[in-house]
Design a protein around this motif. Sequence first.
Motif, PDB file in Angstrom:
ATOM      1  N   VAL A   1       7.543   7.468  -1.127  1.00 22.42           N
ATOM      2  CA  VAL A   1       8.731   7.921  -1.013  1.00 22.42           C
ATOM      3  C   VAL A   1       9.677   6.960  -0.366  1.00 22.42           C
ATOM      4  N   PRO A   2       9.924   5.702  -0.758  1.00 21.08           N
ATOM      5  CA  PRO A   2      10.694   4.951   0.238  1.00 21.08           C
ATOM      6  C   PRO A   2      12.192   5.220   0.420  1.00 21.08           C
ATOM      7  N   GLN A   3      12.515   5.028   1.537  1.00 21.34           N
ATOM      8  CA  GLN A   3      13.835   5.616   2.060  1.00 21.34           C
ATOM      9  C   GLN A   3      15.042   4.574   2.243  1.00 21.34           C
ATOM     10  N   THR A   4      14.900   3.668   1.298  1.00 21.36           N
ATOM     11  CA  THR A   4      16.041   2.711   1.293  1.00 21.36           C
ATOM     12  C   THR A   4      16.687   2.579  -0.095  1.00 21.36           C
ATOM     13  N   LYS A   5      17.856   1.804  -0.139  1.00 23.74           N
ATOM     14  CA  LYS A   5      18.414   1.719  -1.308  1.00 23.74           C
ATOM     15  C   LYS A   5      17.797   0.458  -1.969  1.00 23.74           C
ATOM     16  N   GLY A   6      18.176   0.016  -3.143  1.00 24.45           N
ATOM     17  CA  GLY A   6      17.672  -1.194  -3.579  1.00 24.45           C
ATOM     18  C   GLY A   6      16.356  -1.197  -4.130  1.00 24.45           C
ATOM     19  N   ILE A   7      15.818  -2.335  -4.608  1.00 24.04           N
ATOM     20  CA  ILE A   7      14.543  -2.695  -5.184  1.00 24.04           C
ATOM     21  C   ILE A   7      13.430  -2.585  -4.031  1.00 24.04           C
ATOM     22  N   LYS A   8      12.301  -1.716  -4.614  1.00 27.18           N
ATOM     23  CA  LYS A   8      11.436  -1.565  -3.473  1.00 27.18           C
ATOM     24  C   LYS A   8       9.838  -1.958  -4.196  1.00 27.18           C
TER      25      LYS A   8
ATOM     26  N   VAL B   1      -4.264   5.458  -2.014  1.00 30.69           N
ATOM     27  CA  VAL B   1      -4.344   5.597  -3.323  1.00 30.69           C
ATOM     28  C   VAL B   1      -4.338   6.888  -3.976  1.00 30.69           C
ATOM     29  N   LEU B   2      -4.855   7.883  -3.444  1.00 30.87           N
ATOM     30  CA  LEU B   2      -4.535   9.372  -3.903  1.00 30.87           C
ATOM     31  C   LEU B   2      -3.206   9.668  -3.902  1.00 30.87           C
ATOM     32  N   ALA B   3      -2.295   9.248  -3.006  1.00 33.60           N
ATOM     33  CA  ALA B   3      -0.981   9.557  -2.920  1.00 33.60           C
ATOM     34  C   ALA B   3      -0.100   8.900  -3.735  1.00 33.60           C
ATOM     35  N   VAL B   4      -0.454   7.686  -4.104  1.00 37.78           N
ATOM     36  CA  VAL B   4       0.241   6.746  -5.187  1.00 37.78           C
ATOM     37  C   VAL B   4      -0.430   7.381  -6.398  1.00 37.78           C
ATOM     38  N   SER B   5      -1.528   7.751  -6.784  1.00 45.09           N
ATOM     39  CA  SER B   5      -1.828   8.542  -8.092  1.00 45.09           C
ATOM     40  C   SER B   5      -1.273   9.840  -8.486  1.00 45.09           C
ATOM     41  N   LYS B   6      -1.121  10.437  -7.081  1.00 39.59           N
ATOM     42  CA  LYS B   6      -0.186  11.784  -7.304  1.00 39.59           C
ATOM     43  C   LYS B   6       1.273  11.694  -7.801  1.00 39.59           C
ATOM     44  N   ARG B   7       1.795  10.452  -7.621  1.00 41.28           N
ATOM     45  CA  ARG B   7       3.193  10.095  -8.020  1.00 41.28           C
ATOM     46  C   ARG B   7       3.156   9.475  -9.340  1.00 41.28           C
ATOM     47  N   TRP B   8       2.155   8.565  -9.486  1.00 43.09           N
ATOM     48  CA  TRP B   8       2.131   7.637 -10.673  1.00 43.09           C
ATOM     49  C   TRP B   8       0.887   7.477 -11.220  1.00 43.09           C
ATOM     50  N   GLU B   9       0.823   7.373 -12.490  1.00 48.29           N
ATOM     51  CA  GLU B   9      -0.780   6.994 -13.123  1.00 48.29           C
ATOM     52  C   GLU B   9      -0.821   5.702 -13.317  1.00 48.29           C
ATOM     53  N   ALA B  10       0.430   4.906 -13.815  1.00 47.38           N
ATOM     54  CA  ALA B  10      -0.025   3.403 -13.984  1.00 47.38           C
ATOM     55  C   ALA B  10      -0.529   2.604 -12.995  1.00 47.38           C
ATOM     56  N   PRO B  11      -0.602   2.729 -11.616  1.00 43.89           N
ATOM     57  CA  PRO B  11      -1.061   1.887 -10.521  1.00 43.89           C
ATOM     58  C   PRO B  11      -2.631   1.985 -10.749  1.00 43.89           C
ATOM     59  N   GLU B  12      -3.220   3.215 -10.912  1.00 43.84           N
ATOM     60  CA  GLU B  12      -4.382   3.343 -11.108  1.00 43.84           C
ATOM     61  C   GLU B  12      -5.065   2.851 -12.146  1.00 43.84           C
ATOM     62  N   LYS B  13      -4.351   2.968 -13.120  1.00 45.89           N
ATOM     63  CA  LYS B  13      -4.792   2.695 -14.708  1.00 45.89           C
ATOM     64  C   LYS B  13      -4.843   1.124 -14.633  1.00 45.89           C
ATOM     65  N   GLU B  14      -3.856   0.606 -14.099  1.00 47.78           N
ATOM     66  CA  GLU B  14      -3.601  -0.875 -14.438  1.00 47.78           C
ATOM     67  C   GLU B  14      -4.808  -1.396 -13.308  1.00 47.78           C
ATOM     68  N   TYR B  15      -5.165  -1.043 -12.323  1.00 50.02           N
ATOM     69  CA  TYR B  15      -6.135  -1.356 -11.403  1.00 50.02           C
ATOM     70  C   TYR B  15      -7.587  -1.324 -12.008  1.00 50.02           C
ATOM     71  N   ARG B  16      -7.782  -0.364 -12.372  1.00 52.37           N
ATOM     72  CA  ARG B  16      -9.048  -0.036 -13.344  1.00 52.37           C
ATOM     73  C   ARG B  16      -9.386  -0.924 -14.487  1.00 52.37           C
ATOM     74  N   ASN B  17      -7.954  -1.271 -15.237  1.00 51.42           N
ATOM     75  CA  ASN B  17      -8.228  -2.099 -16.292  1.00 51.42           C
ATOM     76  C   ASN B  17      -8.396  -3.705 -15.689  1.00 51.42           C
TER      77      ASN B  17
END
Length: 158
Positions: free
Chosen positions: A13-20, A37-53
């Motif tokens: 949950v980045p706490q700044t404006k702009g692109i992060k 990675v569990l925190a990442v997967s809890k928010r978005w499914e794409a990073p895990e899916k892309e990593y596994r592929n």
Amino acid sequence: MKTIQYIKGDATVPQTKGIKIIAHICNDIGGWGKGFVLAVSKRWEAPEKEYRNWHRFRSKNNFALGEIQIIQVEKYIYVANMIGQKGIKTGSNGVPVRYEAIEKCLETLSNEALSLNASIHMPRIGCGLAGGKWTEIEPIIERTLLNKNVEVFIYDFE
């Protein structure tokens, strides 16, 4: 030269404006299931899916220590999967962290951040399950990101 800005909170949950870009360390064996990675997967499914592929089709791509994969997860948020860890267990070859791989990852990440005009947000990469030392990682961040004037935010989860 910029300095690392330390923040108490959740790096997903980045706490700044702009692109992060949220950056984190992955292993080189395709494992995704412990640590940040569990925190990442809890928010978005794409990073895990892309990593596994990325791992699954590694004979046809650049999946290796020192490589990164950037995934856009929201309009202004990207996740950088960075392969900076050899295996997942501490053993006869020492801890899984590979500082030279992390340096290569962050070098590539600095170019991505500059091209996107993005700030970097991450936990203390390489220092959890990978077994690394912050006293080794911090100078790498200075050499690769801060020297190129990329803003870096390190999150300490409460």
